[in-house]
Design an enzyme around this catalytic site. Structure first.
Site, PDB file in Angstrom:
ATOM      1  N   GLU A  67      25.324 140.297  16.599  1.00 49.05           N
ATOM      2  CA  GLU A  67      26.344 141.234  16.117  1.00 49.05           C
ATOM      3  C   GLU A  67      26.123 141.605  14.657  1.00 49.05           C
ATOM      4  O   GLU A  67      26.283 142.770  14.273  1.00 49.05           O
ATOM      5  CB  GLU A  67      27.736 140.644  16.339  1.00 49.05           C
ATOM      6  N   HIS A 115      34.238 144.640  21.224  1.00 46.22           N
ATOM      7  CA  HIS A 115      34.880 143.451  21.797  1.00 46.22           C
ATOM      8  C   HIS A 115      35.853 143.789  22.926  1.00 46.22           C
ATOM      9  O   HIS A 115      36.492 142.895  23.476  1.00 46.22           O
ATOM     10  CB  HIS A 115      35.609 142.677  20.696  1.00 46.22           C
TER      11      HIS A 115
END
Length: 225
Positions: free
Chosen positions: A71, A104
């Site tokens: 990420e 997410h």
């Protein structure tokens, strides 16, 4: 961007230390509730069997290693150098986390598929998670631009994944509530006081991302100097 040796020691220590200061309250709370003593904790930390268990646990690997690395690589090391020349460091810091937060939302699909809660509670939880991850993403983007290092945001990401969102309501019900709340407040105050000094670019050598900026930009002076 962010892969360099210059300033790597400070990039390893200071951003993580700054993040730990922010989480001073939760850390004190954890230490009070932990059944282990300090020496017991050190023994566990230096026990190879403990780390063997960690690195053979796929969930631990995902949360502490794979997710922080991938990420931060995508949303900080790759995305920020593309956004900064098109906007400015300040705008990029608050734009990049929006993509990070949206990424997410896959948890919503997972929760809906397995019917882990009501639809309303799932979407409320997703909205909260989006807000929290967006704020965190802005913080790590700030760290990346100020330090010019990939490693600091990765370590902070891993640490925050381990600590999780502060258990504020649990702290308010804790037998030692006054002390814990004091450390919560102290951590936040110290964090904001130390935010710029501990991320001073002069501590980390030349900041590569700053060379992408227009020299006349006001954001260049506030974030890269």
């Amino acid at each position: 961007m962010g892969f360099r040796v210059d300033g790597i020691l400070t990039a390893t220590i200071l951003p993580l230390l700054l993040t730990m200061i922010l989480f001073l309250g939760p850390l004190v709370q954890l230490s009070l509730d932990c059944p282990w003593g300090f020496l017991d904790g050190l023994k566990v930390a230096f026990d190879p069997r403990f780390w063997t268990l960690c690195f053979t646990d796929m969930r631990w690997l995902r949360n502490q290693v794979i997710a922080p690395l991938t990420e931060e690589l995508v949303f900080r090391a790759c995305m920020l150098p593309m956004l900064v020349p098109c906007t400015s460091p300040g705008t990029a810091i608050f734009t990049c986390p929006l993509f990070f937060g949206i990424a997410h939302f896959h948890h919503v699909i997972e929760q809906l598929r397995f019917r882990q809660a009501t639809v309303l509670s799932i979407f409320l939880s997703a909205a909260f998670q989006f807000s929290y991850t967006a704020v965190f993403g802005a913080y790590t983007a700030f760290l990346f631009i100020r330090t010019g290092h990939f490693l600091g945001p990765v370590l902070c990401h891993s640490f925050c994944n381990y600590i999780g969102f502060p258990a504020i309501f649990t702290a308010l019900d804790h037998p030692q509530r006054s002390m814990i709340v004091l450390f919560y407040v102290l951590g936040v105050v110290l964090f904001f006081l130390l935010l710029y000094p501990m991320t001073d670019p002069s501590l980390y050598g030349d900041i590569p991302i700053c060379y992408l900026l227009n020299k006349g930009s006001t954001d260049h002076h506030s974030l890269c100097l």
